[in-house]
Design an enzyme around this catalytic site. Structure first.
Site, mmCIF file in Angstrom:
data_model
loop_
_atom_site.group_PDB
_atom_site.id
_atom_site.type_symbol
_atom_site.label_atom_id
_atom_site.label_comp_id
_atom_site.label_asym_id
_atom_site.label_seq_id
_atom_site.Cartn_x
_atom_site.Cartn_y
_atom_site.Cartn_z
ATOM 1 N N LYS A 14 13.970 25.110 16.569
ATOM 2 C CA LYS A 14 13.946 24.049 15.575
ATOM 3 C C LYS A 14 12.956 22.964 16.013
ATOM 4 C CE LYS A 14 16.729 20.515 16.018
ATOM 5 N NZ LYS A 14 16.670 19.657 17.212
ATOM 6 N N HIS A 67 21.105 26.003 17.880
ATOM 7 C CA HIS A 67 21.948 26.433 19.009
ATOM 8 C C HIS A 67 23.409 25.987 18.852
ATOM 9 C CE1 HIS A 67 21.188 22.350 20.527
ATOM 10 N NE2 HIS A 67 22.180 22.521 21.374
ATOM 11 N N LYS A 86 27.781 27.701 19.811
ATOM 12 C CA LYS A 86 28.804 27.067 20.650
ATOM 13 C C LYS A 86 30.152 27.727 20.341
ATOM 14 C CE LYS A 86 26.422 22.668 21.198
ATOM 15 N NZ LYS A 86 26.107 22.554 22.603
ATOM 16 N N GLU A 100 26.112 11.351 21.621
ATOM 17 C CA GLU A 100 25.491 11.658 22.914
ATOM 18 C C GLU A 100 25.403 10.395 23.763
ATOM 19 O OE1 GLU A 100 22.187 14.657 22.888
ATOM 20 O OE2 GLU A 100 21.907 13.744 20.924
ATOM 21 N N HIS A 134 22.165 20.631 13.084
ATOM 22 C CA HIS A 134 23.476 20.802 13.721
ATOM 23 C C HIS A 134 24.617 20.242 12.856
ATOM 24 C CE1 HIS A 134 20.794 21.735 16.862
ATOM 25 N NE2 HIS A 134 20.728 20.565 17.461
ATOM 26 N N LYS A 178 22.338 8.556 19.733
ATOM 27 C CA LYS A 178 21.944 8.641 21.154
ATOM 28 C C LYS A 178 22.418 7.379 21.851
ATOM 29 C CE LYS A 178 18.647 12.078 21.038
ATOM 30 N NZ LYS A 178 19.118 13.298 21.697
HETATM 31 C C1 BG6 Z 1 18.821 19.210 20.168
HETATM 32 C C2 BG6 Z 1 18.193 17.870 19.902
HETATM 33 O O1 BG6 Z 1 18.624 20.077 19.086
HETATM 34 O O2 BG6 Z 1 20.218 19.027 20.369
HETATM 35 C C3 BG6 Z 1 18.472 16.901 21.032
HETATM 36 O O3 BG6 Z 1 16.794 18.022 19.750
HETATM 37 C C4 BG6 Z 1 19.953 16.809 21.289
HETATM 38 O O4 BG6 Z 1 17.947 15.611 20.764
HETATM 39 C C5 BG6 Z 1 20.542 18.204 21.469
HETATM 40 O O5 BG6 Z 1 20.142 16.050 22.464
HETATM 41 C C6 BG6 Z 1 22.051 18.159 21.582
HETATM 42 O O6 BG6 Z 1 22.490 19.429 21.962
HETATM 43 P P1 BG6 Z 1 23.746 19.608 22.902
HETATM 44 O O7 BG6 Z 1 23.932 21.095 22.983
HETATM 45 O O8 BG6 Z 1 23.398 18.979 24.216
HETATM 46 O O9 BG6 Z 1 24.863 18.904 22.232
#
Ligand code: BG6
Length: 504
Positions: free
Chosen positions: A156, A186, A190, A224, A248, A346
């Site tokens: 992505k 991704h 999960k 995050e 996501h 973030k």
């Molecule tokens: C990514 C984003 O797709 O997903 C990132 O580009 C983000 O900015 C990340 O931090 C979060 O993924 P995970 O698996 O750490 O929750």
């Protein structure tokens, strides 16, 4: 050769962008995992390509270092040696057609019959289109039958908006059929996200109450504590809307809201997800139903930490979002009057990805007086960290009188199944090998999602964000967004079982 599931096993994989962070932190360790579990086809080879000139040995040494550093499982020297022996390096500049010709020759020499090649584009998206065209022009890919077992994988983001995503899709569709295209999100891999379908449809207690008659609203949070981690130039052009909401968060929403698919096939599941995206109502007042935020500096251990606008490669007057919250409505019978509040940010207070199903207030006939404090039932799907499912309900406090407290029944994923569930990329690689597209997004999902995101972006484009201090739960305007509906954000809390996990 076909494997035991009658699937043509790929012979080789070419990774474009092989010196990048993603390849070193995620892809190589995931390939090691598959090697360790003997899940790579027998004669499978991996060609790693990037701009710099390197020998096989130099690249293998770098790969070894990364696998040792980032592997989730203990590295066994024999398996590592076997994996490294499969890895070769081939210099390639994306725009240099001569390099593609030599790649074709090189793959031919290595015995590849141009069938069953996986092209993995771990590159910046601006190279997707060009790379695919070049692969076709040197006859490594194309629409002819000869190439039908080839697969192509895109990281992505797929496009920057609907127009660029459409253009990209048009170009790659000239070379690859949809069934050969694997668009990565991704989050779909999960474990707790995959578990959503099982939880909802393999039990008889949830689904009958999964609708407007019983559910007050749904909250989906991707919070995050990390920031942009040196990715200023990418992030500043995209922000949280494109980086997390478009993919996501929309996927989490689809899996939560969709109807039961006809079967577990990739297409039946994706058909239901698309229906949800298409049913998302067009808000007439997006500015009132969403909040764009950006972090400012704060003190951490007595030291001032940077505001977003002071991060490297970020414009000093940037209006890019590092936080986004929005209320969605889904226009169908199941979800009439049930808002879905989604948010991501973030540098928030805590790291947590959760789906909270907030049930309606219990019927109060028996407990109508103020003496009883009744909480709403809540089902929390804790995607990460401390994966699990938590059901909150009211119970009697021991004693002579009836007093009520809210208690919870917790399913701790790791306590039951152990800590070693597959990491997203391990699972995604496995599925690409098996030609299973369930955990990848189909074009119409991407298209429908961009339609929604484009409208939101147009509304907020160049508008000054609301600011929030690093280490908080986001701007106070986001609280108002939900509080004006007389609701509150559910603050993610460590499940009770996290104590057990920390003791391990
Ligand atoms: C990514 C984003 O797709 O997903 C990132 O580009 C983000 O900015 C990340 O931090 C979060 O993924 P995970 O698996 O750490 O929750």
């Amino acid at each position: 050769m076909k494997n035991k599931n009658n699937i043509v096993e790929p012979e080789t994989m070419v990774i474009f962008g092989a010196t990048g962070d993603l390849t070193h932190r995620k892809l190589l360790p995931a390939l090691y995992f598959l090697e360790h579990h003997q899940e790579l086809p027998k004669d499978f080879s991996i060609t790693c390509s990037a701009r710099r000139d390197k020998t096989d040995e130099e690249y293998q040494n770098e790969a070894e270092k990364s696998i040792r550093q980032f592997s989730r499982i203990k590295v066994d020297n024999n398996h590592l040696k076997k994996l490294l022996s499969r890895i070769h390096y081939h210099q390639l500049e994306f725009n240099n057609i001569g390099h593609y010709r030599s790649l074709a020759k090189y793959l031919g020499k290595k015995g590849s019959s141009n069938q069953g090649i996986i092209f993995y584009l771990a590159t910046p998206p601006i190279f997707f289109d060009k790379t695919v065209k070049n692969l076709a022009s040197v006859k490594l890919a194309g629409s002819s039958k000869k190439f039908r077992n080839n697969r192509v994988v895109f990281e992505k983001p797929f496009g920057k908006n609907l127009a660029t995503a459409k253009k990209l899709n048009r170009e790659i569709s000239k070379v690859f059929h949809e069934r050969q295209i694997f668009r990565i999100d991704h989050y779909l891999a999960k474990e707790l996200v995959q578990n959503l379908i099982v939880m909802r449809f393999a039990n008889s207690i949830f689904e009958p109450m999964w609708n407007t008659s019983h559910i007050d609203h749904v909250q989906i949070t991707v919070a995050e504590t990390l920031g942009i981690e040196g990715r200023g130039s990418y992030y500043d052009k995209n922000g949280s809307l494109r980086d997390v909401v478009q993919n996501h968060l929309m996927q989490l929403l689809c899996l939560t809201a969709m109807e039961c698919p006809k079967s577990l096939s990739a297409d039946d599941i994706r058909n239901e997800k698309v229906k949800v995206l298409k049913a998302i109502a067009k808000s007439r007042n997006l500015r009132k139903e969403s909040v764009k935020g950006q972090y400012t500096s704060s003190l951490q251990d007595g030291k001032e930490v940077a505001a977003y606008r002071s991060e490297e490669d970020v414009r000093k007057n940037s209006t890019t979002s590092t936080y986004f919250a929005i209320k969605f409505r889904i226009n169908n019978k199941k979800w009439r009057n049930v808002p879905f509040y989604v948010r991501t940010g973030k540098h928030l207070k805590d790291r947590a990805t959760e789906i909270v199903i907030q049930y309606k207030k219990p019927l109060r006939k028996l407990f109508a007086t103020k003496n009883y404090s009744l909480g709403n039932n809540q089902l929390i799907i804790r995607v990460q960290p401390d994966e699990g499912i938590i059901l909150k309900f009211n119970a009697k406090i021991p004693g002579n009188r009836i007093l009520i407290d809210q208690v919870s029944m917790d399913f701790c994923h790791e306590c039951k199944f152990g800590p070693n569930t597959a990491e997203s990329y391990e699972r995604l690689f496995y599925d690409i090998m098996c030609n299973d597209q369930t955990l990848f997004t189909r074009w119409d999902e991407v298209e429908s999602s961009w339609k929604i995101i484009d409208r939101i972006r147009d509304t907020w484009h160049d508008v000054e964000p609301y600011f929030y201090k690093r280490g908080t739960w986001g701007p106070k305007e986001a609280d108002r967004l939900i509080e004006k509906d007389r609701r509150k954000w559910a603050i993610p809390q460590k499940p009770s079982y996290s104590i057990l996990l920390n003791q391990k």
